[in-house]
Scaffold this motif. Structure first.
Motif, PDB file in Angstrom:
ATOM      1  N   ALA A  41      10.616  28.567  21.194  1.00  0.00           N
ATOM      2  CA  ALA A  41       9.869  28.220  22.228  1.00  0.00           C
ATOM      3  C   ALA A  41      10.257  26.543  22.041  1.00  0.00           C
ATOM      4  CB  ALA A  41       8.431  28.408  22.276  1.00  0.00           C
ATOM      5  N   LEU A  42      10.177  26.101  20.956  1.00  0.00           N
ATOM      6  CA  LEU A  42      10.435  24.477  20.767  1.00  0.00           C
ATOM      7  C   LEU A  42      11.873  24.160  21.216  1.00  0.00           C
ATOM      8  CD1 LEU A  42       9.519  21.587  19.629  1.00  0.00           C
ATOM      9  CD2 LEU A  42      10.242  22.438  17.708  1.00  0.00           C
ATOM     10  N   CYS A  43      12.833  24.822  20.707  1.00  0.00           N
ATOM     11  CA  CYS A  43      14.154  24.499  20.764  1.00  0.00           C
ATOM     12  C   CYS A  43      15.013  25.184  21.692  1.00  0.00           C
ATOM     13  CB  CYS A  43      14.953  25.023  19.423  1.00  0.00           C
ATOM     14  SG  CYS A  43      14.231  24.083  17.880  1.00  0.00           S
ATOM     15  N   GLY A  44      14.398  26.191  22.511  1.00  0.00           N
ATOM     16  CA  GLY A  44      15.097  26.861  23.580  1.00  0.00           C
ATOM     17  C   GLY A  44      15.990  28.088  22.943  1.00  0.00           C
ATOM     18  N   PRO A  45      15.937  29.221  23.482  1.00  0.00           N
ATOM     19  CA  PRO A  45      16.587  30.489  23.173  1.00  0.00           C
ATOM     20  C   PRO A  45      18.013  30.767  22.829  1.00  0.00           C
ATOM     21  CG  PRO A  45      16.054  30.638  25.236  1.00  0.00           C
ATOM     22  CD  PRO A  45      15.401  29.321  25.059  1.00  0.00           C
ATOM     23  N   ALA A  46      18.764  29.776  23.451  1.00  0.00           N
ATOM     24  CA  ALA A  46      20.207  29.839  23.376  1.00  0.00           C
ATOM     25  C   ALA A  46      20.865  29.133  22.378  1.00  0.00           C
ATOM     26  CB  ALA A  46      20.803  29.423  24.750  1.00  0.00           C
ATOM     27  N   ARG A  47      20.430  29.474  21.056  1.00  0.00           N
ATOM     28  CA  ARG A  47      21.002  28.695  19.795  1.00  0.00           C
ATOM     29  C   ARG A  47      21.327  29.886  18.668  1.00  0.00           C
ATOM     30  NH1 ARG A  47      20.704  23.692  20.811  1.00  0.00           N
ATOM     31  NH2 ARG A  47      19.133  22.833  22.314  1.00  0.00           N
ATOM     32  N   GLN A  48      21.609  29.299  17.700  1.00  0.00           N
ATOM     33  CA  GLN A  48      21.797  30.072  16.393  1.00  0.00           C
ATOM     34  C   GLN A  48      20.826  29.772  15.451  1.00  0.00           C
ATOM     35  OE1 GLN A  48      24.443  32.353  15.820  1.00  0.00           O
ATOM     36  NE2 GLN A  48      24.804  32.037  18.076  1.00  0.00           N
ATOM     37  N   TRP A  49      20.280  30.937  14.843  1.00  0.00           N
ATOM     38  CA  TRP A  49      19.178  30.728  14.030  1.00  0.00           C
ATOM     39  C   TRP A  49      19.384  31.373  12.556  1.00  0.00           C
ATOM     40  CZ3 TRP A  49      15.791  28.284  16.897  1.00  0.00           C
ATOM     41  CH2 TRP A  49      15.712  28.197  18.352  1.00  0.00           C
ATOM     42  N   GLN A  50      18.533  30.525  11.815  1.00  0.00           N
ATOM     43  CA  GLN A  50      18.678  30.737  10.312  1.00  0.00           C
ATOM     44  C   GLN A  50      17.145  30.215   9.767  1.00  0.00           C
ATOM     45  OE1 GLN A  50      22.170  30.025   8.185  1.00  0.00           O
ATOM     46  NE2 GLN A  50      20.836  28.950   6.496  1.00  0.00           N
ATOM     47  N   PRO A  51      16.502  31.469   9.013  1.00  0.00           N
ATOM     48  CA  PRO A  51      15.376  30.746   8.359  1.00  0.00           C
ATOM     49  C   PRO A  51      15.905  30.022   7.028  1.00  0.00           C
ATOM     50  CG  PRO A  51      15.703  33.240   8.058  1.00  0.00           C
ATOM     51  CD  PRO A  51      16.817  32.745   9.035  1.00  0.00           C
ATOM     52  N   GLN A  52      15.063  29.207   6.789  1.00  0.00           N
ATOM     53  CA  GLN A  52      15.185  28.074   5.529  1.00  0.00           C
ATOM     54  C   GLN A  52      14.891  29.136   4.171  1.00  0.00           C
ATOM     55  OE1 GLN A  52      13.272  24.408   5.394  1.00  0.00           O
ATOM     56  NE2 GLN A  52      13.817  24.115   7.508  1.00  0.00           N
ATOM     57  N   ALA A  53      15.523  28.954   3.214  1.00  0.00           N
ATOM     58  CA  ALA A  53      15.205  29.595   2.021  1.00  0.00           C
ATOM     59  C   ALA A  53      14.104  29.185   1.162  1.00  0.00           C
ATOM     60  CB  ALA A  53      16.335  29.295   1.059  1.00  0.00           C
ATOM     61  N   PRO A  54      13.492  30.032   0.214  1.00  0.00           N
ATOM     62  CA  PRO A  54      12.491  29.442  -0.426  1.00  0.00           C
ATOM     63  C   PRO A  54      12.800  28.260  -1.192  1.00  0.00           C
ATOM     64  CG  PRO A  54      12.933  31.852  -0.599  1.00  0.00           C
ATOM     65  CD  PRO A  54      14.085  31.174  -0.044  1.00  0.00           C
ATOM     66  N   GLY A  55      11.501  27.606  -1.727  1.00  0.00           N
ATOM     67  CA  GLY A  55      11.838  26.531  -2.647  1.00  0.00           C
ATOM     68  C   GLY A  55      11.623  25.045  -2.075  1.00  0.00           C
ATOM     69  N   ASP A  56      11.755  23.971  -2.873  1.00  0.00           N
ATOM     70  CA  ASP A  56      11.695  22.750  -2.622  1.00  0.00           C
ATOM     71  C   ASP A  56      12.568  22.235  -1.472  1.00  0.00           C
ATOM     72  OD1 ASP A  56      13.828  22.161  -3.693  1.00  0.00           O
ATOM     73  OD2 ASP A  56      12.812  20.702  -5.149  1.00  0.00           O
ATOM     74  N   LEU A  57      12.342  20.993  -0.961  1.00  0.00           N
ATOM     75  CA  LEU A  57      13.252  20.488   0.085  1.00  0.00           C
ATOM     76  C   LEU A  57      14.807  20.578  -0.321  1.00  0.00           C
ATOM     77  CD1 LEU A  57      13.910  19.301   2.720  1.00  0.00           C
ATOM     78  CD2 LEU A  57      13.521  17.121   1.779  1.00  0.00           C
ATOM     79  N   GLY A  58      15.149  20.230  -1.779  1.00  0.00           N
ATOM     80  CA  GLY A  58      16.552  20.224  -2.146  1.00  0.00           C
ATOM     81  C   GLY A  58      17.044  21.600  -2.022  1.00  0.00           C
TER      82      GLY A  58
ATOM     83  N   ARG B 174      16.156  24.258  -0.194  1.00  0.00           N
ATOM     84  CA  ARG B 174      16.469  24.529   1.075  1.00  0.00           C
ATOM     85  C   ARG B 174      17.668  23.962   1.714  1.00  0.00           C
ATOM     86  NH1 ARG B 174      11.832  22.814   3.789  1.00  0.00           N
ATOM     87  NH2 ARG B 174      10.939  22.013   2.044  1.00  0.00           N
ATOM     88  N   MET B 175      18.004  22.562   1.533  1.00  0.00           N
ATOM     89  CA  MET B 175      18.925  22.062   1.964  1.00  0.00           C
ATOM     90  C   MET B 175      20.292  22.464   1.331  1.00  0.00           C
ATOM     91  SD  MET B 175      17.359  18.385   1.873  1.00  0.00           S
ATOM     92  CE  MET B 175      19.018  17.175   2.715  1.00  0.00           C
ATOM     93  N   ALA B 176      20.339  22.681   0.217  1.00  0.00           N
ATOM     94  CA  ALA B 176      21.455  23.248  -0.780  1.00  0.00           C
ATOM     95  C   ALA B 176      21.913  24.692  -0.174  1.00  0.00           C
ATOM     96  CB  ALA B 176      21.345  23.150  -1.956  1.00  0.00           C
ATOM     97  N   ASP B 177      20.903  25.496  -0.056  1.00  0.00           N
ATOM     98  CA  ASP B 177      21.198  26.886   0.516  1.00  0.00           C
ATOM     99  C   ASP B 177      21.815  26.845   1.986  1.00  0.00           C
ATOM    100  OD1 ASP B 177      20.370  29.878   0.406  1.00  0.00           O
ATOM    101  OD2 ASP B 177      19.508  29.321   2.401  1.00  0.00           O
ATOM    102  N   ALA B 178      20.915  26.009   2.916  1.00  0.00           N
ATOM    103  CA  ALA B 178      21.663  25.861   4.172  1.00  0.00           C
ATOM    104  C   ALA B 178      23.122  25.508   4.225  1.00  0.00           C
ATOM    105  CB  ALA B 178      20.680  24.927   4.984  1.00  0.00           C
ATOM    106  N   LEU B 179      23.518  24.554   3.382  1.00  0.00           N
ATOM    107  CA  LEU B 179      24.850  24.166   3.462  1.00  0.00           C
ATOM    108  C   LEU B 179      25.685  25.156   2.796  1.00  0.00           C
ATOM    109  CD1 LEU B 179      24.155  20.452   2.406  1.00  0.00           C
ATOM    110  CD2 LEU B 179      25.465  21.023   4.496  1.00  0.00           C
ATOM    111  N   SER B 180      25.314  25.629   1.557  1.00  0.00           N
ATOM    112  CA  SER B 180      26.090  26.417   1.154  1.00  0.00           C
ATOM    113  C   SER B 180      26.606  27.882   1.677  1.00  0.00           C
ATOM    114  CB  SER B 180      25.580  27.248  -0.285  1.00  0.00           C
ATOM    115  OG  SER B 180      26.005  28.149  -1.088  1.00  0.00           O
ATOM    116  N   ARG B 181      25.612  28.259   2.674  1.00  0.00           N
ATOM    117  CA  ARG B 181      25.837  29.467   3.511  1.00  0.00           C
ATOM    118  C   ARG B 181      26.678  29.114   4.582  1.00  0.00           C
ATOM    119  NH1 ARG B 181      19.820  31.852   4.649  1.00  0.00           N
ATOM    120  NH2 ARG B 181      21.019  33.373   6.105  1.00  0.00           N
ATOM    121  N   ALA B 182      26.676  27.919   4.999  1.00  0.00           N
ATOM    122  CA  ALA B 182      27.304  27.630   6.109  1.00  0.00           C
ATOM    123  C   ALA B 182      28.978  27.354   5.814  1.00  0.00           C
ATOM    124  CB  ALA B 182      27.378  26.233   7.058  1.00  0.00           C
ATOM    125  N   LEU B 183      29.244  26.882   4.703  1.00  0.00           N
ATOM    126  CA  LEU B 183      30.661  26.742   3.962  1.00  0.00           C
ATOM    127  C   LEU B 183      31.071  28.263   3.567  1.00  0.00           C
ATOM    128  CD1 LEU B 183      29.959  23.627   1.785  1.00  0.00           C
ATOM    129  CD2 LEU B 183      31.435  23.810   3.856  1.00  0.00           C
TER     130      LEU B 183
END
Length: 231
Positions: free
Chosen positions: A68-85, A87-96
């Motif tokens: 509802a905040l971002c609009g439906p026409a997007r790609q979605w991925q939940p953040q991984a568990p853990g601290d900020l680091g 979660r960031m590492a997981d998101a980049l790792s998955r994209a690569l």
């Protein structure tokens, strides 16, 4: 640019869950409105950049609120568990791992981010292994890697929310032999002082025609101009 991935870290717009340092002074409702306006600014820049983007959101159970905040026409991925680091590492790792040659990650609370800055990050990664956008408070507002330069160690045991984050990240990148390009620094918007700073020159003029600029115009008298404690 072909082979790029742009990851946007988003929190569900729930009162008391976003911009908590700001909310301590201006209240949950105003902090939530500020966050929603920041997200709108960021997504406008993301969409205009032409880079393929994924919304990496938290909590996983609040996807409906994030859509509802971002609009439906997007790609979605939940953040991984853990601290900020983590979660960031997981998101980049998955994209690569999913095939991106270059992956850039930003937060959703950057009212001054522009399409050209995002494209500049992607262009830097065409000739450098990493890119960093420093923040005014000593952290950073953007980090990105080329596939051959990804270094998860830059996220481990990091003193998040301190002025040491960007410098320590650059030190770790250099120690690992990564070539790194820098983007211009941008101011943060985490505290009442940050918000008041953006409400004044020169930033207010730059933000005037944006959702966050409209938020500032609507809230300035109540939150800034008549209350020096917010400065």
């Amino acid at each position: 640019m072909s082979g790029d991935a742009l990851l946007v870290m988003v929190k569900a717009p729930l009162p008391g869950r976003v911009k908590t340092r700001l909310a301590a002074a201006v209240g949950d409702a105003a902090a939530l409105c500020a966050y929603q306006a920041m997200v709108a600014n960021v997504l406008a820049a993301v969409d205009a950049s032409g880079l393929p983007a994924t919304i990496v959101y938290t909590p996983e159970t609040a996807r409906e609120a994030v859509v509802a905040l971002c609009g439906p026409a997007r790609q979605w991925q939940p953040q991984a568990p853990g601290d900020l680091g983590a979660r960031m590492a997981d998101a980049l790792s998955r994209a690569l791992a999913d095939g991106a040659q270059r992956a850039v990650l930003i937060g959703s609370d950057l009212p001054l981010v522009t399409p050209s800055l995002l494209r500049q990050a992607a262009h830097i990664l065409a000739r450098r292994q990493a890119v960093l956008g420093p923040a005014a408070d000593g952290g950073y507002w953007l980090i990105g890697f080329r596939r051959d330069g990804f270094l998860p160690d830059v996220f481990a045991d990091m003193p998040w929310s301190t002025p040491a984050v960007a410098a320590l990240t650059l030190t770790r990148l250099a120690a690992a032999g990564r070539t790194t390009g820098l983007l211009p620094a941008l101011p943060d918007c985490d505290t009442p002082a940050d918000l008041a700073r953006l409400a004044g020159p020169p930033w207010r003029e730059r933000l005037e025609a944006t959702p966050f600029g409209r938020f500032l115009a609507q809230g300035s008298a109540a939150m800034f101009d008549q209350n020096p404690g917010y400065r």
